[in-house]
Design an enzyme around this catalytic site. Structure first.
Site, short mmCIF file in Angstrom:
data_model
loop_
_atom_site.label_atom_id
_atom_site.label_comp_id
_atom_site.label_asym_id
_atom_site.label_seq_id
_atom_site.Cartn_x
_atom_site.Cartn_y
_atom_site.Cartn_z
N LYS A 290 41.95 26.66 -23.40
CA LYS A 290 40.85 25.83 -22.71
C LYS A 290 40.05 27.11 -21.69
O LYS A 290 40.85 27.62 -20.84
CB LYS A 290 41.60 24.81 -21.88
CG LYS A 290 40.67 23.47 -21.87
CD LYS A 290 41.87 22.48 -21.08
CE LYS A 290 40.97 21.24 -20.92
NZ LYS A 290 41.53 20.31 -20.12
O1 G3P Z 1 41.53 17.21 -18.57
C1 G3P Z 1 40.14 17.16 -18.14
C2 G3P Z 1 39.82 15.68 -17.77
O2 G3P Z 1 40.21 14.72 -18.65
C3 G3P Z 1 40.00 15.43 -16.35
O3 G3P Z 1 39.71 14.09 -16.13
O4 G3P Z 1 40.06 12.05 -14.59
O5 G3P Z 1 40.39 14.24 -13.62
O6 G3P Z 1 38.16 13.62 -14.30
P1 G3P Z 1 39.46 13.66 -14.43
#
Ligand code: G3P
Length: 217
Positions: A83
């Site tokens: 990533k």
């Molecule tokens: O892994 C990346 C993303 O899905 C993070 O989500 O909920 O921290 O904005 P969030």
């Protein structure tokens, strides 16, 4: 649509794998840090739970360091995906890594033009963060629609991972748009099963059966 679990927690991954619904896993530094375990240890365990892609994020912000970390991560398992952040140095590193045949998931995407840059440089996956856009009063799912249209216009094979999914509606909308993948926390995946009429219907079926004295077999 493929379902990825957005987590650093291997027990959650095991539960979703047992449901037969785990197509892959995405991690990020914040999710991994919560687990109080080694990064490589977590990623290796995830890779053994699912044959699908497991995204492990680099921590560098300079292209040569991103490439070095990607090379290291790539040796961990057959199904590990690197990533990389959607910054100029990340896109520069992506150009090199894609050329080497290393699959990258380009993360922290918040605009359709950023997604175009990633596709042009051969990203295997793009991760638009829908929930974080909703948080700032912008329609996250509209971004997914725009990326989907752009990728279709030019035949890019970069797969769209709807990331930062916070609700069942995000999953539904992703499926309606035709996004390739939604990555979601365990709590969101669990909610996809729920409908009060299912519970009500099952209770009455079981109660009627019990009263009837019937048996299976
Ligand atoms: O892994 C990346 C993303 O899905 C993070 O989500 O909920 O921290 O904005 P969030």
């Amino acid at each position: 649509m493929k379902f990825f679990l957005d987590t650093g927690n291997v027990e959650e991954a095991r539960k979703v794998a047992a449901w037969g619904l785990l197509d892959g896993v995405t991690t990020n530094p914040s999710l991994v840090a919560k687990e109080k375990r080694g990064f490589k240890e977590i990623v290796l365990e995830m890779c053994s739970i699912t044959p699908g892609p497991v995204s492990a994020e680099v921590i560098a912000v300079e292209a040569s360091a991103i490439i070095d970390q990607a090379h290291e991560i790539r040796t961990w398992a057959e199904n590990v995906i690197v990533k990389v952040p959607l910054i100029p140095e990340g896109i520069k590193a992506l150009h090199v890594l894609s050329g080497e045949g290393i699959k990258c998931n380009v993360t922290l995407c918040f605009s359709p033009l950023q997604a175009l840059l990633a596709a042009k440089n051969g990203a295997a996956y793009i991760s638009p963060f829908v929930g974080r856009l909703d948080d700032v009063g912008t329609d996250g799912m509209q971004l997914v629609e725009e990326i989907h249209t752009i990728y279709q216009n030019y035949g890019y094979t970069t797969e769209i991972i709807v990331a930062s999914a916070r609700t069942s509606m995000h999953v539904l909308q992703a499926a309606m748009i035709g996004a390739d993948i939604t990555t979601m926390p365990f709590a969101v995946m669990e909610k996809l099963f729920n409908h009060p009429l299912t519970d009500k219907g099952l209770s009455s079926f079981l109660a009627d059966w019990e009263k009837s004295g019937l048996k299976i077999g």
